[in-house]
Design a protein around this motif. Structure first.
Motif, PDB file in Angstrom:
ATOM      1  N   GLY A 123       0.824  -1.199   0.000  1.00 36.27           N
ATOM      2  CA  GLY A 123       0.000   0.000   0.000  1.00 36.27           C
ATOM      3  C   GLY A 123       0.860   1.252   0.000  1.00 36.27           C
ATOM      4  N   TRP A 192      -2.963  11.082   6.880  1.00 36.91           N
ATOM      5  CA  TRP A 192      -2.265   9.793   6.821  1.00 36.91           C
ATOM      6  C   TRP A 192      -3.149   8.666   7.339  1.00 36.91           C
ATOM      7  CZ3 TRP A 192      -0.734   6.001  10.299  1.00 36.91           C
ATOM      8  CH2 TRP A 192       0.244   5.107   9.858  1.00 36.91           C
ATOM      9  N   ARG A 196      -4.503   5.715   4.968  1.00 44.80           N
ATOM     10  CA  ARG A 196      -4.027   4.366   5.227  1.00 44.80           C
ATOM     11  C   ARG A 196      -5.194   3.420   5.504  1.00 44.80           C
ATOM     12  NH1 ARG A 196       0.410   2.430   3.182  1.00 44.80           N
ATOM     13  NH2 ARG A 196       2.153   3.876   3.329  1.00 44.80           N
ATOM     14  N   LEU A 200      -6.164  -0.096   3.523  1.00 37.42           N
ATOM     15  CA  LEU A 200      -6.374  -1.362   4.217  1.00 37.42           C
ATOM     16  C   LEU A 200      -7.714  -1.979   3.843  1.00 37.42           C
ATOM     17  CD1 LEU A 200      -5.023  -0.660   7.821  1.00 37.42           C
ATOM     18  CD2 LEU A 200      -4.307  -2.534   6.327  1.00 37.42           C
ATOM     19  N   HIS A 208      -0.725  -7.051   4.509  1.00 39.31           N
ATOM     20  CA  HIS A 208      -0.671  -5.705   3.936  1.00 39.31           C
ATOM     21  C   HIS A 208       0.698  -5.107   4.250  1.00 39.31           C
ATOM     22  CE1 HIS A 208      -2.408  -1.908   2.468  1.00 39.31           C
ATOM     23  NE2 HIS A 208      -1.693  -1.325   3.413  1.00 39.31           N
ATOM     24  N   LEU A 210       2.908  -1.824   4.419  1.00 41.04           N
ATOM     25  CA  LEU A 210       3.030  -0.371   4.395  1.00 41.04           C
ATOM     26  C   LEU A 210       4.406  -0.025   3.846  1.00 41.04           C
ATOM     27  CD1 LEU A 210       1.105  -1.111   6.979  1.00 41.04           C
ATOM     28  CD2 LEU A 210       1.438   1.301   7.552  1.00 41.04           C
ATOM     29  N   GLU A 212       6.736   3.394   2.157  1.00 41.92           N
ATOM     30  CA  GLU A 212       6.808   4.809   1.810  1.00 41.92           C
ATOM     31  C   GLU A 212       7.484   4.964   0.454  1.00 41.92           C
ATOM     32  OE1 GLU A 212       8.631   7.032   4.925  1.00 41.92           O
ATOM     33  OE2 GLU A 212       7.065   6.546   6.393  1.00 41.92           O
ATOM     34  N   GLY A 261       7.235   2.693   9.710  1.00 42.50           N
ATOM     35  CA  GLY A 261       6.372   2.454   8.563  1.00 42.50           C
ATOM     36  C   GLY A 261       7.032   2.606   7.215  1.00 42.50           C
ATOM     37  N   ARG A 268      -3.302  -8.024   7.855  1.00 44.54           N
ATOM     38  CA  ARG A 268      -4.251  -6.950   7.526  1.00 44.54           C
ATOM     39  C   ARG A 268      -5.407  -6.893   8.525  1.00 44.54           C
ATOM     40  NH1 ARG A 268      -8.875  -6.421   4.594  1.00 44.54           N
ATOM     41  NH2 ARG A 268      -8.844  -8.646   4.101  1.00 44.54           N
ATOM     42  N   LEU A 275      -4.843   0.741  13.624  1.00 44.43           N
ATOM     43  CA  LEU A 275      -4.424   1.943  12.905  1.00 44.43           C
ATOM     44  C   LEU A 275      -4.979   3.208  13.557  1.00 44.43           C
ATOM     45  CD1 LEU A 275      -2.969   2.779  10.147  1.00 44.43           C
ATOM     46  CD2 LEU A 275      -5.295   3.085   9.307  1.00 44.43           C
ATOM     47  N   GLY A 282       2.370  10.757   9.062  1.00 48.77           N
ATOM     48  CA  GLY A 282       2.851   9.424   9.375  1.00 48.77           C
ATOM     49  C   GLY A 282       3.926   9.333  10.430  1.00 48.77           C
ATOM     50  N   ASP A 286       3.186   5.637  12.694  1.00 49.78           N
ATOM     51  CA  ASP A 286       3.540   4.249  12.389  1.00 49.78           C
ATOM     52  C   ASP A 286       3.944   3.502  13.658  1.00 49.78           C
ATOM     53  OD1 ASP A 286       5.845   5.751  12.750  1.00 49.78           O
ATOM     54  OD2 ASP A 286       6.831   5.075  10.901  1.00 49.78           O
TER      55      ASP A 286
END
Length: 337
Positions: A123, A192, A196, A200, A208, A210, A212, A261, A268, A275, A282, A286
């Motif tokens: 993602g 963020w 995010r 998800l 999943h 994460l 950057e 992150g 997931r 989250l 972010g 994270d």
């Protein structure tokens, strides 16, 4: 998109050592785990995950180390089949052979086979820096079999066109969503946490990832992370972190208390409940996400083939304010643990 059932391809999350509990999680070399790893190595069994990229263990090996320990150093010398020394020689040879196989990348191939039925998707929140986005996405295409889910926030600097061209090139692996909302740090409304959470819920994978857009892969860095999650960790990441006082220190490899992150693979179904959707940015959010996960957090042995592309600078006053705001959430979790 929500979970209809628990992913059957992942082993149950290990809860006997819950991250965020007692201890710092930084003792990664000693204790029972190291003892088990040592026994496995002596028995000639490959241990752990993520050894791809590690320094070859045989680089400075002596020509005949067995002879120095009193063992037979001649491969043609059969000896007494019942001899303890002959058994020790065979165990030694098996261990060396296993190390060499790991050095040749067989370990990561084994992991790929073990997780072939585990689905994973990367993602990405995209908020500018077209060249870095192109390099980031292309590296996932080149070195992994994972799909990419990209959420384009406001088409900053024409980055939406970059994503569309990549999606045309890899239609079965890249999905792109364009929204008119600009990133919160640029004065928009797309935060963020909210963004995010959308990724998800759009994802249907078991794991999943994460990631950057300020980092890229130089090799398959995802397989060791996904393999660790498939084995029972709730999340595995490139970098571990140890929040303490008002600062954050790097931690790992091994079991850690928190993960950053930049590159983090997470179950997931577990991430949906942990989250911090109210986070505007972010940085430190994270950490709050990883600290909110119930289960073991790990950094695989490495180093993993990941490279930072450069800093994605945001206004200093914004970064300081939002990082401090997010760290308040970290403190709340630490205080409750």
């Amino acid at each position: 998109m929500t979970d209809a059932k628990s992913p059957g391809r992942l082993r149950p999350a290990r809860l006997e050592q819950v991250a965020g509990g007692s201890g710092t999680g930084r003792d990664t070399a000693g204790g029972a785990a190291a003892g088990e790893a040592g026994r496995a190595r002596r028995d000639g069994v490959a241990t752990g995950v993520g050894t791809a990229g590690a320094k070859p263990s045989g680089t400075h090996a002596r020509p005949n180390p067995a002879a120095e320990l009193g063992f037979s150093g001649d491969p043609g010398q059969r000896g007494d089949p019942g001899s303890d020394m002959l058994h020790a020689q065979r165990a030694w040879d098996a261990t060396l052979a296993t190390n060499r196989l790991d050095d040749l990348g067989v370990n990561i191939e084994r992991q790929r086979v073990e997780i072939r039925d585990v689905t994973a998707a990367v993602g990405l929140l995209v908020d500018g820096w077209p060249a870095d986005v192109r390099a980031c996405v292309q590296s996932v295409m080149d070195h992994t079999g994972a799909n990419v889910l990209a959420l384009d926030l406001g088409d900053i600097d024409g980055v939406g066109d970059v994503l569309d061209r990549l999606a045309e090139q890899y239609p079965d692996r890249i999905a792109v969503w364009h929204v008119i909302e600009r990133p919160h740090w640029r004065g928009g409304t797309a935060t963020w946490g909210e963004s995010r959470a959308k990724l998800l819920r759009l994802d249907e994978s078991d794991v999943h990832v994460l990631m950057e857009t300020s980092v890229m892969l130089r090799g398959d860095a995802l397989t060791p992370l996904v393999a660790a999650v498939a084995e029972g960790a709730v999340a595995a990441g490139w970098r571990g972190a140890e929040p303490s006082g008002g600062g954050v220190h790097e931690a790992g490899p091994g079991r850690v208390r928190a993960l950053t992150g930049e590159l983090m693979a997470v179950r997931r179904s577990a991430a949906l409940g942990a989250l911090p959707e109210d986070a505007h940015y972010g940085r430190n959010a994270d950490l709050e996400l990883s600290l909110g996960l119930r289960g073991e957090l790990v950094v695989p042995p490495g180093p993993l083939p990941v490279e930072r592309l450069g800093a994605h600078d945001v206004p200093a006053d914004y970064l300081e304010r939002e990082s401090r705001r997010n760290y308040d959430g970290v403190r709340r979790i630490l205080g409750a643990s």
